[in-house]
Design a protein around this motif. Structure first.
Motif, mmCIF file in Angstrom:
data_model
loop_
_atom_site.group_PDB
_atom_site.id
_atom_site.type_symbol
_atom_site.label_atom_id
_atom_site.label_comp_id
_atom_site.label_asym_id
_atom_site.label_seq_id
_atom_site.Cartn_x
_atom_site.Cartn_y
_atom_site.Cartn_z
ATOM 1 N N GLN A 81 0.873 -1.039 0.038
ATOM 2 C CA GLN A 81 -0.011 0.085 0.084
ATOM 3 C C GLN A 81 0.938 1.066 -0.292
ATOM 4 O OE1 GLN A 81 -2.954 0.523 3.449
ATOM 5 N NE2 GLN A 81 -1.647 2.558 3.507
ATOM 6 N N TRP A 82 0.638 2.238 -0.664
ATOM 7 C CA TRP A 82 1.337 3.547 -0.866
ATOM 8 C C TRP A 82 1.307 4.222 0.635
ATOM 9 C CZ3 TRP A 82 0.244 8.550 0.481
ATOM 10 C CH2 TRP A 82 1.259 9.489 0.102
ATOM 11 N N GLY A 102 -0.434 2.026 15.462
ATOM 12 C CA GLY A 102 0.909 2.045 15.882
ATOM 13 C C GLY A 102 1.911 1.210 15.250
ATOM 14 N N LYS A 103 1.442 0.052 14.977
ATOM 15 C CA LYS A 103 2.211 -1.249 14.375
ATOM 16 C C LYS A 103 2.389 -0.860 12.982
ATOM 17 C CE LYS A 103 2.180 -5.880 14.509
ATOM 18 N NZ LYS A 103 1.608 -7.497 14.996
ATOM 19 N N PRO A 104 3.706 -1.037 12.423
ATOM 20 C CA PRO A 104 4.125 -0.687 11.123
ATOM 21 C C PRO A 104 3.020 -1.588 10.180
ATOM 22 C CG PRO A 104 5.970 -1.209 12.788
ATOM 23 C CD PRO A 104 4.968 -1.614 13.342
ATOM 24 N N LEU A 105 2.939 -1.228 9.134
ATOM 25 C CA LEU A 105 1.841 -1.787 7.924
ATOM 26 C C LEU A 105 2.190 -3.170 7.734
ATOM 27 C CD1 LEU A 105 -0.732 -0.656 6.567
ATOM 28 C CD2 LEU A 105 0.602 -0.187 4.743
ATOM 29 N N LYS A 106 3.397 -3.104 7.678
ATOM 30 C CA LYS A 106 3.631 -4.665 7.016
ATOM 31 C C LYS A 106 3.643 -5.798 7.834
ATOM 32 C CE LYS A 106 8.822 -4.376 8.699
ATOM 33 N NZ LYS A 106 9.938 -4.145 8.323
ATOM 34 N N GLY A 107 3.247 -5.264 9.357
ATOM 35 C CA GLY A 107 2.992 -6.161 10.320
ATOM 36 C C GLY A 107 1.416 -6.105 10.810
ATOM 37 N N LEU A 108 0.916 -5.334 10.194
ATOM 38 C CA LEU A 108 -0.549 -5.006 10.545
ATOM 39 C C LEU A 108 -1.560 -6.158 9.924
ATOM 40 C CD1 LEU A 108 -1.993 -3.220 12.479
ATOM 41 C CD2 LEU A 108 -2.442 -1.688 10.484
ATOM 42 N N ASP A 109 -2.692 -6.352 10.624
ATOM 43 C CA ASP A 109 -3.442 -7.356 9.942
ATOM 44 C C ASP A 109 -4.568 -6.501 9.233
ATOM 45 O OD1 ASP A 109 -4.667 -9.893 9.539
ATOM 46 O OD2 ASP A 109 -6.395 -9.315 10.780
ATOM 47 N N PHE A 110 -4.467 -5.206 8.810
ATOM 48 C CA PHE A 110 -5.465 -4.524 7.907
ATOM 49 C C PHE A 110 -4.670 -3.413 7.253
ATOM 50 C CE2 PHE A 110 -6.118 -3.137 12.448
ATOM 51 C CZ PHE A 110 -6.047 -1.938 12.467
ATOM 52 N N ASN A 111 -5.077 -2.900 6.291
ATOM 53 C CA ASN A 111 -4.555 -1.532 5.872
ATOM 54 C C ASN A 111 -5.204 -0.148 6.200
ATOM 55 O OD1 ASN A 111 -2.846 -2.910 4.461
ATOM 56 N ND2 ASN A 111 -3.907 -3.064 2.432
ATOM 57 N N PHE A 112 -4.388 0.883 6.485
ATOM 58 C CA PHE A 112 -5.126 2.032 7.133
ATOM 59 C C PHE A 112 -5.059 3.286 6.039
ATOM 60 C CE2 PHE A 112 -1.097 1.918 9.174
ATOM 61 C CZ PHE A 112 -0.189 2.872 8.371
ATOM 62 N N TYR A 113 -4.662 2.927 4.573
ATOM 63 C CA TYR A 113 -4.786 3.761 3.448
ATOM 64 C C TYR A 113 -4.319 5.128 3.949
ATOM 65 C CZ TYR A 113 -6.907 -0.483 1.865
ATOM 66 O OH TYR A 113 -6.910 -1.848 1.248
ATOM 67 N N GLY A 114 -5.046 6.131 3.232
ATOM 68 C CA GLY A 114 -4.566 7.643 3.538
ATOM 69 C C GLY A 114 -5.382 8.206 2.886
ATOM 70 N N GLY A 115 -4.992 9.831 2.938
ATOM 71 C CA GLY A 115 -6.059 10.840 2.055
ATOM 72 C C GLY A 115 -7.060 11.372 3.182
ATOM 73 N N LEU A 116 -7.741 12.530 2.746
ATOM 74 C CA LEU A 116 -8.964 12.893 3.460
ATOM 75 C C LEU A 116 -10.069 12.114 2.885
ATOM 76 C CD1 LEU A 116 -8.168 16.846 2.644
ATOM 77 C CD2 LEU A 116 -7.673 15.522 4.675
ATOM 78 N N TYR A 117 -10.262 11.051 3.638
ATOM 79 C CA TYR A 117 -10.978 10.041 3.073
ATOM 80 C C TYR A 117 -12.427 10.085 3.845
ATOM 81 C CZ TYR A 117 -10.311 7.514 7.601
ATOM 82 O OH TYR A 117 -10.538 6.955 8.927
ATOM 83 N N ARG A 118 -12.804 11.111 4.341
ATOM 84 C CA ARG A 118 -14.072 11.402 4.682
ATOM 85 C C ARG A 118 -14.573 12.831 4.494
ATOM 86 N NH1 ARG A 118 -13.921 8.232 10.607
ATOM 87 N NH2 ARG A 118 -13.999 6.120 9.934
ATOM 88 N N LEU A 122 -15.410 -12.955 9.312
ATOM 89 C CA LEU A 122 -16.114 -11.542 9.245
ATOM 90 C C LEU A 122 -16.935 -11.458 8.207
ATOM 91 C CD1 LEU A 122 -13.619 -8.890 8.062
ATOM 92 C CD2 LEU A 122 -13.329 -11.152 7.400
ATOM 93 N N MET A 123 -17.492 -10.371 8.135
ATOM 94 C CA MET A 123 -18.395 -10.035 6.941
ATOM 95 C C MET A 123 -18.089 -10.007 5.626
ATOM 96 S SD MET A 123 -21.758 -9.305 6.458
ATOM 97 C CE MET A 123 -22.608 -9.334 4.787
ATOM 98 N N PHE A 124 -16.996 -9.173 5.467
ATOM 99 C CA PHE A 124 -16.686 -8.941 3.953
ATOM 100 C C PHE A 124 -14.935 -9.405 4.105
ATOM 101 C CE2 PHE A 124 -19.756 -5.427 4.541
ATOM 102 C CZ PHE A 124 -20.700 -5.874 3.922
ATOM 103 N N ASP A 125 -14.436 -9.851 2.905
ATOM 104 C CA ASP A 125 -13.344 -10.211 2.716
ATOM 105 C C ASP A 125 -12.421 -8.912 2.602
ATOM 106 O OD1 ASP A 125 -13.837 -12.977 2.258
ATOM 107 O OD2 ASP A 125 -13.392 -13.128 0.313
ATOM 108 N N TYR A 126 -11.047 -8.783 2.958
ATOM 109 C CA TYR A 126 -10.250 -7.537 3.147
ATOM 110 C C TYR A 126 -8.985 -7.775 2.819
ATOM 111 C CZ TYR A 126 -8.813 -8.868 7.641
ATOM 112 O OH TYR A 126 -8.151 -9.575 8.871
ATOM 113 N N LYS A 127 -8.138 -6.908 2.798
ATOM 114 C CA LYS A 127 -6.643 -6.805 2.401
ATOM 115 C C LYS A 127 -5.979 -6.307 3.758
ATOM 116 C CE LYS A 127 -5.205 -4.707 -0.971
ATOM 117 N NZ LYS A 127 -5.115 -3.724 -2.032
ATOM 118 N N ARG A 128 -4.598 -7.042 4.053
ATOM 119 C CA ARG A 128 -4.029 -6.861 5.187
ATOM 120 C C ARG A 128 -2.705 -6.420 4.800
ATOM 121 N NH1 ARG A 128 -3.979 -13.454 6.490
ATOM 122 N NH2 ARG A 128 -3.961 -13.179 4.292
ATOM 123 N N GLY A 129 -2.171 -5.659 5.773
ATOM 124 C CA GLY A 129 -1.013 -4.866 5.555
ATOM 125 C C GLY A 129 0.219 -5.898 5.455
#
Length: 791
Positions: free
Chosen positions: A81-82, A164-180, A561-568
C-alpha cells in the motif's frame, strides 16, 4: 445570569406546541466542502510559499473531490500500500457579508497526521486517522477574497499514532488521504460547541440520555453546551423540540435566558417526558428527531438536529437485555475498506454495507478495529444494528505518547458517537494487545467519565480485567471447550470466531464427510471462486462454531467476518468473509440469513427465506444443504419430490435457531432443483437452482442495497456470465470490459476477469443527477447494457 466555563444553566420544562412568531432561519450554515480540491503526492515535502499560489507549484496538481485516497490500490498485488506525504489544497472565498464571523473547517478524518495551513500560516496539527477534527480559521480568513487552505498528510508508519504497528505487520490496511467528507462551518461566535473540538469531559455539543424507560413513558435528558467566542458576554436561551418519525411534535422545552462570559462555555440541562414511546430495537428501529435551537432576542442563531432512539440495555452474566427483554447478539465484524478506493467511499456506500450486514441476518456488528464513519453508525441506527464501537489498535502498545494518543481516541470516539442508539458497547481496548493495567483502568474510566450515567453504558475489552464486558475471540482458548466453561460473574461476548478455529481441524468431531478435502479447502478462508465444496466447508465451519457458542455462558458472538479484506502484512486477500471484497455473498451468508426470523421486521429483513447451497452442476455432490428459517423444506428435482423434511438434528446444529436441511438426491442429473419452505404447513418461500448450460450472454446489475445512486456516490456494478436461460455459470472466468457514459467514472481493472461467473467494477457517479448508461462486453458473449438513474 452569568456563566463562566462549565456553568450549569437549568432550563424550565415546557410543553408548548405553537412555534414562536419570532422564528427565523438560523444565522449558521454547514456547507459542503468536498469539491474543487487539488492533490499531489511524492513531491518535496517542505511547505513553501509556492504551495499557496495557483501560478507556481512543485508539480502538476490533480483536481479531486472528497472523499479521496492517495492511490487506487489493486485488489491483489505484490506492491505494498502507498505510504508517504501528500498535499491537499483548496482555494475558496468566504462572503464578506455572510453568516459569521466564526468560520471553521471540519474534517471527518485524515490519515493519519495532518498539518493544516491557511494562506501560508500553520494553524493546527491533528494526530490520528479515524476521528474528526475541526480547525477554526476565523482570524486568518480573508473575507471576500480568495483563501488557500493546505493540508499536509503523512500516513507513514508512526509508533505513537494508533494503531501504531508498522503496516507490514498489521492485519489490516489504513490507507491514506482526506477520506471522509469535510464541511465549512459559518456561524455566530455564540454557537453549539463541537463535542470533539471542545475537548470537555461529558461536554460539548449535544448529549442525550434516557431514564425511566418503559412502554408507558420515558424521560429524555438533553444537555446542550454553548461556546462563546465573542469578546463580550452573550445572552441566549435554548429551545429543544422532539419530533416523531412523521415529523409531528411530541414535546418541547424552552429554557430561561442566561449569560455566557467571553471565551467560556455554558451548559444547559433540559428534559422531556415521552408518553407511550416507540422503543428502538433491531426489528423496529424507531427514530425520533431532536431539534435544538439557540435563541438570542427571539431569533435563531444556531441549530442542531439529531436522531435518537428510546431504548434501555443491560449486560449481565449469561444475558443481554434490550428494553427489558433478553436478546441474543448474533453478530459479525466489519472492515470498512473497499477494493481500489480503500477507505474513501461515499456515505451511501457506508449505508449499503450496513444494509448487507442486516440482510445477512445479523443484529450486531463490531467495528473492527477502529471507529467507523458516522454515516455507517447512522445507518445502523436506521436499520436496527447493535454496534460495538472500537478504538484503533491491534497487537501493539507503544510508549507514553502512544498511550496518551490512544486514550484521546477513546474520549474522542465517545464524544463523537455518544448519541447513537445502536451503540451498546465501547471497545476501549487495543485489540489483542498486552495492555498495561493502568492503561486499561484509564480507558475504562474515560468512557464512564464521558458518559456519567448509572445505566446503559458498558465498556469492553479482550482482556478479562477492567472492562464491564469480557470480549475475547473464541480461538484465544482451545478446543473442545473454548470459553464454554467460563464461570465468572461477568458478561461474556465472543467477539471473533470461525476464522481459523474451524470444524475440519477440531479433534473429536466426525471428519468422514469431508475426509477428501485438500488442506486449502478445510479452512474458513475461502474465496468465492474456489468452488462450491470450499464454500460449503466455510459455511459448515461457521455453523459448527456458532452452534457450539450456545453451549457456554456467552450473551452472543460475532463471526470473523462480514467482508473479505486486504491485510498490511500479506499480498493476498483475507477471505474468511461471508461475502467477498466486492460484497458478493458466499454460501455462509445464507446460513446466517436463515438464523433470523421469520419476523415482520422493517425493510423486509427476517422474512421467510430458503436457499440451496449448491450450483447443481456435474461436479456437485448428491448431498444438498438447504438453509431456511422456516419449519419444513421440500426439495424437488425436475418436478419430482426428493423429500419434505424438518431441520437436521446433529451435534453441529442442535443449538441453532434454525438448523439447515440436508437432503440426499438419488443422482446428480442436469435440470432444476426447487426448494419450497413451509411455515405453519403453508408455502412461505421458494427458490431454484438450474444446471448451467453454455455461456451465452452477459447480464448487468448494480448494487442498490436500500439506497438509490446519488451524485458523488460509489457503487458496485456486476456483470454475470449466463446461459441462454439466465443461469450464472459458476466456473466462468471471462474477461469483461465495462464502459460508462453520462458523467461517471469506472474504477478498477478494465477489462476484469469474472470470478465464479461474475465480474465486478466500481462506478463513481458525477456531480449531477441524471442517468448513466453502462455497457459490458466479452468475447463470444452477447453484450449487456443498463441505465443507472442518479438522483
Amino acid at each position: 445570569m452569568r456563566a463562566g466555563s462549565g456553568l450549569l444553566l437549568l432550563a424550565a420544562l415546557s410543553h408548548c406546541t405553537v412555534p414562536s412568531k419570532t422564528d427565523t432561519k438560523p444565522a449558521a450554515a454547514a456547507l459542503d466542502f468536498n469539491q474543487d480540491w487539488q492533490f499531489v503526492k511524492d513531491v518535496d515535502t517542505t511547505v513553501t510559499a509556492s504551495l499557496f499560489t495557483k501560478a507556481a507549484a512543485p508539480a502538476t496538481w490533480a483536481a479531486v473531490s472528497l472523499p479521496h485516497t492517495p492511490r487506487l490500490e489493486p485488489v491483489v498485488t505484490e506492491q505494498p500500500q502507498w505510504q508517504g506525504i501528500s498535499f491537499y489544497r483548496k482555494f475558496f472565498r468566504v462572503p464578506a457579508g455572510g453568516p459569521g464571523p466564526r468560520v471553521a473547517v471540519e474534517f471527518g478524518a485524515a490519515m493519519h497526521t495532518a498539518d493544516v495551513y491557511l494562506n501560508g500560516r500553520k494553524l493546527q496539527r491533528h494526530v490520528g486517522g479515524y476521528l474528526p477534527f475541526t480547525v477554526d480559521i476565523s482570524r486568518q480568513t480573508k473575507y471576500g477574497e480568495e483563501n488557500c487552505l493546505l493540508v499536509r498528510l503523512d500516513n507513514r508508519d508512526n509508533p505513537v499514532v494508533p494503531p501504531g504497528k508498522p503496516l507490514k505487520g498489521l492485519d489490516f490496511n489504513f490507507y491514506g488521504g482526506l477520506y471522509r467528507p469535510a464541511q465549512l462551518i459559518l456561524s455566530d461566535p455564540l454557537h453549539i460547541a463541537d463535542a470533539v473540538q471542545a475537548g470537555r469531559t461529558a461536554g460539548g455539543g449535544l448529549l442525550l440520555h434516557y431514564e425511566n424507560i418503559s412502554p408507558q413513558a420515558a424521560t429524555l435528558h438533553v444537555q446542550t453546551e454553548l461556546q462563546n467566542d465573542a469578546p463580550q458576554a452573550q445572552t441566549a436561551q435554548i429551545r429543544t423540540t422532539l419530533l416523531n418519525e412523521k415529523g409531528q411534535e411530541v414535546g418541547r422545552t424552552t429554557g430561561e435566558a442566561g449569560s455566557i462570559a467571553p471565551g467560556s462555555f455554558g451548559r444547559v440541562q433540559q428534559q422531556l417526558t415521552i408518553r407511550q414511546p416507540q422503543l428502538w430495537s433491531p426489528d423496529q428501529p424507531y427514530l425520533y428527531r431532536v431539534v435544538v435551537e439557540v435563541l438570542r432576542d427571539g431569533k435563531i442563531i444556531d441549530r442542531q438536529e439529531t436522531t435518537t432512539g428510546v431504548r434501555s440495555i443491560r449486560f449481565a452474566a449469561k444475558s443481554f437485555l434490550l428494553n427489558g427483554q433478553p436478546l441474543r447478539l448474533r453478530g459479525t465484524n466489519r472492515h470498512q475498506e473497499y477494493p481500489y478506493l480503500g477507505y474513501a467511499i461515499s456515505d451511501n456506500a457506508q449505508y449499503r454495507d450496513a444494509w448487507k450486514i442486516k440482510e445477512a441476518g445479523f443484529n450486531f456488528v463490531r467495528c473492527s478495529h477502529y471507529p467507523p464513519s458516522p454515516a455507517f453508525l447512522q445507518a445502523c441506527d436506521e436499520l436496527g444494528l447493535l454496534v460495538m464501537d472500537s478504538v484503533p489498535g491491534w497487537q501493539f502498545f507503544g510508549n507514553d505518547e502512544f498511550a496518551r494518543n490512544a486514550l484521546q481516541n477513546v474520549r474522542d470516539m465517545v464524544r463523537r458517537d455518544r448519541n447513537h442508539p445502536s451503540i451498546v458497547l465501547w471497545e476501549a481496548a487495543l485489540n489483542e494487545t498486552d495492555m498495561p493495567r493502568p492503561f486499561m483502568d484509564a480507558a475504562h474510566r474515560a468512557v464512564h467519565e464521558e458518559l456519567p450515567f448509572a445505566e446503559n453504558v458498558y465498556t469492553c475489552g479482550w482482556l478479562d480485567y477492567a472492562y464491564d464486558v469480557f470480549v475475547p475471540a473464541r480461538q484465544h482458548l482451545k478446543a473442545p471447550d473454548y470459553f464454554n466453561t467460563y464461570a465468572k460473574d461477568k458478561p461474556l461476548l465472543l467477539c471473533e470466531y470461525g476464522d481459523w478455529e474451524y470444524y475440519a481441524h477440531n479433534a473429536g468431531f466426525n471428519q468422514a464427510t469431508f475426509a477428501g478435502l485438500k488442506e486449502s479447502e478445510r479452512t474458513s478462508r475461502q474465496l468465492r471462486g474456489q468452488g462450491e465444496r470450499a464454500l460449503a466447508q466455510q459455511a459448515l465451519n461457521f455453523q459448527e462454531a456458532h452452534n457450539d457458542n450456545f453451549r457456554g455462558p456467552a450473551v452472543g458472538d460475532a463471526n470473523w467476518l462480514m467482508f473479505d479484506y486486504k491485510r498490511g502484512y500479506a499480498t493476498d486477500i483475507e477471505s474468511s468473509g461471508v461475502s467477498d471484497i466486492f460484497r458478493l455473498p458466499k454460501f455462509a451468508h445464507y446460513f446466517y440469513a436463515s438464523q433470523n426470523g421469520p419476523v415482520a421486521g422493517r425493510n423486509g429483513f427476517g422474512q421467510p427465506m430458503v436457499y440451496i447451497a449448491s450450483y447443481w452442476q456435474p461436479t456437485s455432490g448428491r448431498q444438498v444443504v438447504v438453509y431456511s428459517n422456516c419449519e419444513e423444506v421440500e426439495l424437488q428435482l425436475n418436478g419430482q419430490t426428493v423429500a419434505r423434511q424438518r431441520p437436521d438434528r446433529t451435534t453441529s446444529a442442535d443449538r441453532l435457531a434454525h438448523a439447515p436441511f440436508t437432503f440426499t438426491v438419488p443422482a446428480v442429473v442436469p435440470g432444476t432443483l426447487r426448494a419450497v419452505a413451509y411455515q405453519a404447513g403453508k408455502p412461505a418461500a421458494t427458490t431454484e437452482r438450474r444446471t448451467p448450460g453454455a455461456a451465452h450472454h452477459l447480464q448487468l446489475r448494480y448494487d442498490r442495497s436500500g439506497r438509490d445512486a446519488r451524485a458523488h456516490d460509489v457503487l458496485f456494478v456486476y456483470a454475470s456470465v449466463v446461459d441462454a436461460a439466465g443461469t450464472v455459470l459458476p466456473e466462468a472466468t471471462a474477461a469483461v470490459r465495462f464502459a460508462a457514459a453520462g458523467g461517471a467514472e469506472l474504477i478498477g481493472d478494465n477489462p476484469v476477469r469474472a470470478e465464479a461467473g461474475i465480474a465486478t467494477m466500481l462506478l463513481k457517479t458525477g456531480a449531477s443527477p441524471g442517468a448513466i448508461q453502462l455497457t459490458a462486453t466479452a468475447d463470444g458473449l452477447a453484450p449487456a447494457s443498463l441505465k443507472v438513474p442518479v438522483r
